[in-house]
Structure formats: C-alpha cells, structure tokens
Design an enzyme around this catalytic site. Sequence first.
Site, mmCIF file in Angstrom:
data_model
loop_
_atom_site.group_PDB
_atom_site.id
_atom_site.type_symbol
_atom_site.label_atom_id
_atom_site.label_comp_id
_atom_site.label_asym_id
_atom_site.label_seq_id
_atom_site.Cartn_x
_atom_site.Cartn_y
_atom_site.Cartn_z
ATOM 1 N N TYR A 96 32.434 27.545 44.445
ATOM 2 C CA TYR A 96 33.221 28.183 43.039
ATOM 3 C C TYR A 96 33.771 26.682 42.551
ATOM 4 O O TYR A 96 33.953 26.657 41.522
ATOM 5 C CB TYR A 96 34.213 29.105 43.608
ATOM 6 C CG TYR A 96 34.932 29.864 42.475
ATOM 7 C CD1 TYR A 96 34.327 30.227 41.332
ATOM 8 C CD2 TYR A 96 36.263 29.774 42.723
ATOM 9 C CE1 TYR A 96 35.052 30.950 40.256
ATOM 10 C CE2 TYR A 96 36.898 30.546 41.700
ATOM 11 C CZ TYR A 96 36.600 30.996 40.465
ATOM 12 O OH TYR A 96 37.171 31.482 39.433
ATOM 13 N N SER B 124 39.127 26.652 36.436
ATOM 14 C CA SER B 124 40.115 26.989 37.372
ATOM 15 C C SER B 124 40.788 25.815 38.178
ATOM 16 O O SER B 124 40.315 24.606 37.965
ATOM 17 C CB SER B 124 39.140 27.644 38.625
ATOM 18 O OG SER B 124 39.938 27.963 39.610
HETATM 19 N N1 LIG Z 1 41.480 35.928 38.372
HETATM 20 C C1 LIG Z 1 41.661 34.769 38.466
HETATM 21 O O1 LIG Z 1 42.960 34.415 39.239
HETATM 22 C C2 LIG Z 1 40.987 33.496 38.153
HETATM 23 C C3 LIG Z 1 41.508 32.233 38.155
HETATM 24 C C4 LIG Z 1 41.066 30.964 37.831
HETATM 25 C C5 LIG Z 1 39.744 31.574 37.052
HETATM 26 N N2 LIG Z 1 39.433 32.598 36.725
HETATM 27 C C6 LIG Z 1 38.052 32.783 35.931
HETATM 28 O O2 LIG Z 1 38.492 33.396 34.900
HETATM 29 C C7 LIG Z 1 37.459 34.297 34.321
HETATM 30 C C8 LIG Z 1 37.568 35.898 34.492
HETATM 31 O O3 LIG Z 1 38.020 36.150 35.599
HETATM 32 P P1 LIG Z 1 38.359 37.698 35.975
HETATM 33 O O4 LIG Z 1 39.351 37.673 36.856
HETATM 34 O O5 LIG Z 1 38.456 38.557 34.830
HETATM 35 O O6 LIG Z 1 37.291 38.225 36.897
HETATM 36 P P2 LIG Z 1 36.455 39.453 36.962
HETATM 37 O O7 LIG Z 1 35.190 39.482 38.168
HETATM 38 O O8 LIG Z 1 37.301 40.632 36.602
HETATM 39 O O9 LIG Z 1 35.435 39.430 35.517
HETATM 40 C C9 LIG Z 1 34.152 38.726 35.546
HETATM 41 C C10 LIG Z 1 33.460 39.394 34.438
HETATM 42 O O10 LIG Z 1 32.263 38.781 34.422
HETATM 43 C C11 LIG Z 1 31.079 39.490 34.334
HETATM 44 N N3 LIG Z 1 29.812 38.965 34.787
HETATM 45 C C12 LIG Z 1 29.442 38.758 36.054
HETATM 46 N N4 LIG Z 1 28.164 37.996 35.963
HETATM 47 C C13 LIG Z 1 27.844 38.332 34.825
HETATM 48 C C14 LIG Z 1 26.480 37.838 34.339
HETATM 49 N N5 LIG Z 1 25.501 37.387 34.710
HETATM 50 N N6 LIG Z 1 26.271 38.438 32.928
HETATM 51 C C15 LIG Z 1 27.230 38.804 32.247
HETATM 52 N N7 LIG Z 1 28.513 39.021 32.667
HETATM 53 C C16 LIG Z 1 28.802 38.783 33.717
HETATM 54 C C17 LIG Z 1 31.349 40.709 35.334
HETATM 55 O O11 LIG Z 1 30.872 41.951 34.944
HETATM 56 C C18 LIG Z 1 33.075 40.639 35.010
HETATM 57 O O12 LIG Z 1 33.091 41.723 33.854
HETATM 58 C C19 LIG Z 1 36.172 33.730 35.334
HETATM 59 O O13 LIG Z 1 35.364 32.766 34.985
HETATM 60 C C20 LIG Z 1 36.858 33.500 36.571
HETATM 61 O O14 LIG Z 1 36.136 32.398 37.401
HETATM 62 C C21 LIG Z 1 39.861 33.761 37.347
#
Ligand SMILES: NC(=O)c1ccc[n+]([C@@H]2O[C@H](COP(=O)([O-])OP(=O)(O)OC[C@H]3O[C@@H](n4cnc5c(N)ncnc54)[C@H](O)[C@@H]3O)[C@@H](O)[C@H]2O)c1
Length: 285
Positions: free
Chosen positions: A181, A168
């Site tokens: 985070y 991130s």
């Molecule tokens: N959305 C953004 O703007 C953004 C920006 C930077 C980084 N990210 C990173 O991208 C990745 C995906 O983000 P997203 O926006 O799709 O988030 P999201 O919350 O929609 O998806 C995260 C997924 O991880 C799963 N999860 C959580 N805990 C878990 C566990 N213990 N075991 C198995 N699965 C588990 C959740 O069920 C969910 O499906 C993450 O690593 C997030 O930190 C997102």
Amino acid sequence: MKLPFKIDLSNKVAVVTGGTGVLGSLWVDALSACGAKVAILGRNLDKINEKVKYVEDNGGIAIGIVADVLSKESLVQAHKEVLEKLGPCDILLNGAGGNHPKGTTTKEYLYEEDLNNKNEKDITLFDLDEEGIKFVFDLNFLGTFLPSQEFAKDMIGRKGCTIINISSMNAYTPLTKIPAYSGAKAAVSNFTEWLAVHLSKVGIRVNGIAPGFFLTSQNEKLLLNEDGSYTDRSKKILNSTPMERFGEPEELIGTLLFLVNEKASSFISGVVIPVDGGFSAYSGV
Ligand SMILES: NC(=O)c1ccc[n+]([C@@H]2O[C@H](COP(=O)([O-])OP(=O)(O)OC[C@H]3O[C@@H](n4cnc5c(N)ncnc54)[C@H](O)[C@@H]3O)[C@@H](O)[C@H]2O)c1
C-alpha cells in the site's frame, strides 16, 4: 451536507471512482452539493443505486455505473454511458483504492528468532503473498492510471478540467506492515506529478490529496481493539500527529473543493496536499 464553503460546479460533470466508499461517498455528496452532475462508479450495484437515490433525494443529479477501475473494457463502457447520460467529464476523482490483508505483515520488524521459532500466525517479509502485493499495486496505481487515461480524453480543449488523485501519508514515508500500500500510494503521488506535466500543454490540472489518518471501516481493524479502545498502532499515530487526533472525513472536503475550483487553484498543478493534522511535517522530535 454541510460544506466548509460552496463553489459553483453547475454544468460540470464529475466522475468519481470508488464513489460508494467511506470517503468517496462523501466526496460525491460535496461535488453534488456544489451543483455538479456526478457519475458514481463502483462495483456493487445495490450500493451504487442507494447512493444515487441519496444524491437525488438531496436535490442533486447522479447516475450510477458498475465499473472496474482495473478493466479497460469496463471503463470504456462506463465512459460511453457518462457521455450519453451526462456529457463529457470535467472532473475526475480517482477515489477507488485501498489496502489488502495479503499485502500486510503482522510484524513491524523482523527478528532472527521469528525465523528460528516460526509462529504460524506471524507474517514477515518472507511470508508475503505475491498475489496480495500485486492486488494492492494494481488497485491503487493502475486503478488511478486507467480511469485517467480514459476520462482525460474528454478534457482536451475544454477549459477548467481537472483530475484529482488520492494518495496517502504512507507515500511520503512508508508505514510499518503495509509495504504494498505504501509503495502503491508513492506511485500514485509520483504519477500525479508526471500526469500534471504531461497534460499541462492541454490545460488539464492534475493534483492529489494525501489523507492522514481517518478512522473508517477501511482501517478500523488496525486502529481499534474489539472493545473500541485504541490499538498500540493508533497510539503511535496520535503521538506522531501534532494535532493529537484522527481526522474527520469531512475535513477532506475543503481541500477537494479548493483543488477542483478553477478560480481558487488555477495555477496549481502537480501537487499532493497532505490533510493530516501535521503528521507529515513532524519528525517525532
Ligand atoms: N480511509 C482512510 O483513512 C484513508 C487514508 C488515506 C488514503 N485513503 C484512500 O482514500 C480512498 C478512499 O478510501 P475509503 O476509505 O473511502 O475506502 P473504501 O474501501 O471505503 O472505498 C474504496 C472504494 O473503492 C472501490 N473499489 C475497490 N476496488 C475497485 C475496483 N477494482 N474497481 C472499482 N472500484 C473499486 C470499493 O468498492 C470502494 O467503494 C482510497 O484510495 C484510499 O486508499 C483512505
């Protein structure tokens, strides 16, 4: 799904953790549209089944597995199922991750008066909950480490295998309010480099993607007011993003396909690519 370009992943098995998440779900679609057989790992069976059906309805091959990325036992079981139903893993995408309100302050800065006239709703360094911090560190770091440990076993001695981690923007310079985070994603970037070196002699490439700011359900409470207008935090982000906009989740797909494609990135390992509209390059001046 509309891909920026197509690569050939037929005969490849991809395991996507967090595969029902906002971004993860899109990554599943992209890998599937390129011909990969995809194992979708998630926590919620209904969501997983829905996602598998979506992939199948679009002509792809997918299986869904309920798995906890923080449980070695659960990952061993998931791995067994992937091997039985699809074969050994060629591509591991560590998509599970995220923040938690309990690892988040309400205040960007601490002022002395915050301590003297304490408002119950204010959360500063001194109010942060140990469990919340642990939760976020575990989910992002251990949640990347443990699946890598499990699925990399399949990749030894097979050509073109690769691991993609999700970092991130806050890994480069921490964002205010989200110390856990930020620290956890810095650990994910660092681990990406470590793992790339460690696995280099067995031919496994390990890289990461550092998404900038994408308006998704994960962060919308921080970025949008109830009436849909931008919060002060959003305005700051946009002022610090040379391209002056949030990213569209689809804009991550080109980088993912480039990194998983052995032909395109065969000599690239240990990098984390920012996809951020220039945010990480801009000093603000
Ligand atoms: N959305 C953004 O703007 C953004 C920006 C930077 C980084 N990210 C990173 O991208 C990745 C995906 O983000 P997203 O926006 O799709 O988030 P999201 O919350 O929609 O998806 C995260 C997924 O991880 C799963 N999860 C959580 N805990 C878990 C566990 N213990 N075991 C198995 N699965 C588990 C959740 O069920 C969910 O499906 C993450 O690593 C997030 O930190 C997102």
